[in-house]
Design a protein around this motif. Structure first.
Motif, PDB file in Angstrom:
ATOM      1  N   LEU A  50       6.158 -52.577 -17.138  1.00 33.28           N
ATOM      2  CA  LEU A  50       7.366 -51.930 -17.640  1.00 33.28           C
ATOM      3  C   LEU A  50       8.168 -51.217 -16.553  1.00 33.28           C
ATOM      4  O   LEU A  50       9.236 -50.669 -16.835  1.00 33.28           O
ATOM      5  N   MET A  51       7.672 -51.190 -15.335  1.00 29.50           N
ATOM      6  CA  MET A  51       8.381 -50.511 -14.238  1.00 29.50           C
ATOM      7  C   MET A  51       9.546 -51.371 -13.768  1.00 29.50           C
ATOM      8  O   MET A  51       9.348 -52.522 -13.352  1.00 29.50           O
ATOM      9  N   PRO A  52      10.765 -50.825 -13.837  1.00 31.03           N
ATOM     10  CA  PRO A  52      11.954 -51.613 -13.468  1.00 31.03           C
ATOM     11  C   PRO A  52      11.905 -52.198 -12.055  1.00 31.03           C
ATOM     12  O   PRO A  52      12.440 -53.281 -11.817  1.00 31.03           O
ATOM     13  N   GLN A  53      11.273 -51.503 -11.117  1.00 35.14           N
ATOM     14  CA  GLN A  53      11.248 -52.004  -9.742  1.00 35.14           C
ATOM     15  C   GLN A  53      10.457 -53.310  -9.590  1.00 35.14           C
ATOM     16  O   GLN A  53      10.561 -53.992  -8.582  1.00 35.14           O
ATOM     17  N   TYR A  54       9.681 -53.681 -10.621  1.00 36.15           N
ATOM     18  CA  TYR A  54       8.897 -54.915 -10.554  1.00 36.15           C
ATOM     19  C   TYR A  54       9.434 -56.008 -11.477  1.00 36.15           C
ATOM     20  O   TYR A  54       8.856 -57.085 -11.550  1.00 36.15           O
ATOM     21  N   PHE A  55      10.542 -55.762 -12.160  1.00 39.39           N
ATOM     22  CA  PHE A  55      11.088 -56.769 -13.080  1.00 39.39           C
ATOM     23  C   PHE A  55      11.390 -58.085 -12.369  1.00 39.39           C
ATOM     24  O   PHE A  55      11.214 -59.158 -12.933  1.00 39.39           O
ATOM     25  N   GLY A  56      11.829 -58.025 -11.133  1.00 36.82           N
ATOM     26  CA  GLY A  56      12.179 -59.232 -10.391  1.00 36.82           C
ATOM     27  C   GLY A  56      10.980 -60.082  -9.996  1.00 36.82           C
ATOM     28  O   GLY A  56      11.138 -61.227  -9.596  1.00 36.82           O
ATOM     29  N   VAL A  57       9.788 -59.529 -10.113  1.00 36.01           N
ATOM     30  CA  VAL A  57       8.574 -60.249  -9.712  1.00 36.01           C
ATOM     31  C   VAL A  57       8.176 -61.280 -10.763  1.00 36.01           C
ATOM     32  O   VAL A  57       7.674 -62.350 -10.436  1.00 36.01           O
ATOM     33  N   TRP A  58       8.396 -60.976 -12.029  1.00 32.32           N
ATOM     34  CA  TRP A  58       7.911 -61.835 -13.114  1.00 32.32           C
ATOM     35  C   TRP A  58       8.802 -63.054 -13.277  1.00 32.32           C
ATOM     36  O   TRP A  58      10.019 -62.996 -13.113  1.00 32.32           O
ATOM     37  N   SER A  59       8.197 -64.165 -13.620  1.00 29.67           N
ATOM     38  CA  SER A  59       8.935 -65.420 -13.746  1.00 29.67           C
ATOM     39  C   SER A  59       9.888 -65.382 -14.939  1.00 29.67           C
ATOM     40  O   SER A  59       9.696 -64.616 -15.883  1.00 29.67           O
ATOM     41  N   GLN A  60      10.890 -66.257 -14.893  1.00 30.62           N
ATOM     42  CA  GLN A  60      11.820 -66.392 -16.018  1.00 30.62           C
ATOM     43  C   GLN A  60      11.099 -66.914 -17.254  1.00 30.62           C
ATOM     44  O   GLN A  60      11.502 -66.636 -18.378  1.00 30.62           O
ATOM     45  N   SER A  61      10.037 -67.668 -17.040  1.00 28.81           N
ATOM     46  CA  SER A  61       9.249 -68.175 -18.160  1.00 28.81           C
ATOM     47  C   SER A  61       8.561 -67.033 -18.907  1.00 28.81           C
ATOM     48  O   SER A  61       8.520 -67.016 -20.131  1.00 28.81           O
ATOM     49  N   MET A  62       8.046 -66.057 -18.137  1.00 25.10           N
ATOM     50  CA  MET A  62       7.319 -64.944 -18.750  1.00 25.10           C
ATOM     51  C   MET A  62       8.273 -63.886 -19.324  1.00 25.10           C
ATOM     52  O   MET A  62       8.041 -63.376 -20.411  1.00 25.10           O
ATOM     53  N   MET A  63       9.302 -63.558 -18.545  1.00 26.57           N
ATOM     54  CA  MET A  63      10.225 -62.513 -18.980  1.00 26.57           C
ATOM     55  C   MET A  63      11.666 -62.951 -18.748  1.00 26.57           C
ATOM     56  O   MET A  63      12.292 -62.525 -17.785  1.00 26.57           O
ATOM     57  N   PRO A  64      12.181 -63.800 -19.636  1.00 26.86           N
ATOM     58  CA  PRO A  64      13.577 -64.210 -19.466  1.00 26.86           C
ATOM     59  C   PRO A  64      14.534 -63.030 -19.643  1.00 26.86           C
ATOM     60  O   PRO A  64      15.635 -63.039 -19.133  1.00 26.86           O
ATOM     61  N   ASN A  65      14.080 -62.012 -20.364  1.00 30.44           N
ATOM     62  CA  ASN A  65      14.822 -60.762 -20.518  1.00 30.44           C
ATOM     63  C   ASN A  65      13.807 -59.668 -20.847  1.00 30.44           C
ATOM     64  O   ASN A  65      12.626 -59.931 -20.980  1.00 30.44           O
ATOM     65  N   ALA A  66      14.274 -58.463 -20.972  1.00 31.03           N
ATOM     66  CA  ALA A  66      13.375 -57.349 -21.275  1.00 31.03           C
ATOM     67  C   ALA A  66      12.690 -57.584 -22.617  1.00 31.03           C
ATOM     68  O   ALA A  66      13.288 -58.118 -23.548  1.00 31.03           O
ATOM     69  N   GLY A  67      11.440 -57.220 -22.681  1.00 28.38           N
ATOM     70  CA  GLY A  67      10.693 -57.388 -23.927  1.00 28.38           C
ATOM     71  C   GLY A  67       9.469 -58.254 -23.736  1.00 28.38           C
ATOM     72  O   GLY A  67       9.157 -58.670 -22.621  1.00 28.38           O
ATOM     73  N   PRO A  68       8.801 -58.552 -24.815  1.00 28.27           N
ATOM     74  CA  PRO A  68       7.579 -59.356 -24.721  1.00 28.27           C
ATOM     75  C   PRO A  68       7.891 -60.805 -24.350  1.00 28.27           C
ATOM     76  O   PRO A  68       9.005 -61.281 -24.569  1.00 28.27           O
ATOM     77  N   PRO A  69       6.906 -61.501 -23.802  1.00 32.06           N
ATOM     78  CA  PRO A  69       7.124 -62.909 -23.442  1.00 32.06           C
ATOM     79  C   PRO A  69       7.439 -63.756 -24.676  1.00 32.06           C
ATOM     80  O   PRO A  69       6.930 -63.488 -25.766  1.00 32.06           O
TER      81      PRO A  69
END
Length: 160
Positions: A50-69
């Motif tokens: 949930l830390m904003p500084q790591y949002f860019g690390v997760w794939s688009q498949s896992m987190m296309p936007n904020a919220g659960p996969p």
């Protein structure tokens, strides 16, 4: 072993020794262990996801936007996890005659091989390549350790 004219015959002979039903069963057990243990791990480490500084690390498949996969990620993850279980089972089949014969020695030896391989080819590269909190990487390693130990136990018990 060098590739020789006998190599295809030896490969086919080896493939015929595989008990595919047992292998698929072990793949399902791996899927069960991995899913349960990773879900527990995610609950315990949710603050890092949930830390904003790591949002860019997760794939688009896992987190296309904020919220659960999305559901598509769950399907991909389940498929890949099952494939991992099958792959680990095939490795066990391939080297089982080289492992110690005593049950617990066999379990621990194979688990050590898999855990060491995971550390060398996953944990260390992720540590130097990606901007992730060390605690998250450590939790991934510990959960992977548990999964691989339980999988090793299962493989030795079922396939031995």
């Amino acid at each position: 072993m060098l590739v020789t004219p006998e190599w295809p015959k030896l490969t086919i002979k080896w493939i015929r020794t595989i008990k595919w039903g047992k292998l698929f069963f072990c793949g399902l057990i791996y899927l069960f262990f991995a899913t349960i243990i990773r879900q527990i791990e995610v609950i315990l480490t949710m603050k890092y996801y949930l830390m904003p500084q790591y949002f860019g690390v997760w794939s688009q498949s896992m987190m296309p936007n904020a919220g659960p996969p999305p559901t598509s990620f769950i399907i991909k993850s389940t498929t890949f996890t099952f494939a991992n279980g099958l792959s680990i089972g095939l490795v066990y089949y391939y080297i089982r005659n080289l492992l110690p014969k005593q049950f617990w020695h066999r379990v621990i030896f194979f688990a050590d091989l898999m855990i060491g391989t995971s550390f060398i080819f996953f944990t260390l590269p992720v540590y130097i390549l990606f901007n992730l909190p060390f605690q998250l990487l450590l939790s991934w390693f510990v959960s992977g350790f548990i999964i691989l130990f339980l999988t090793s136990f299962t493989l030795v018990k079922i396939i031995n």
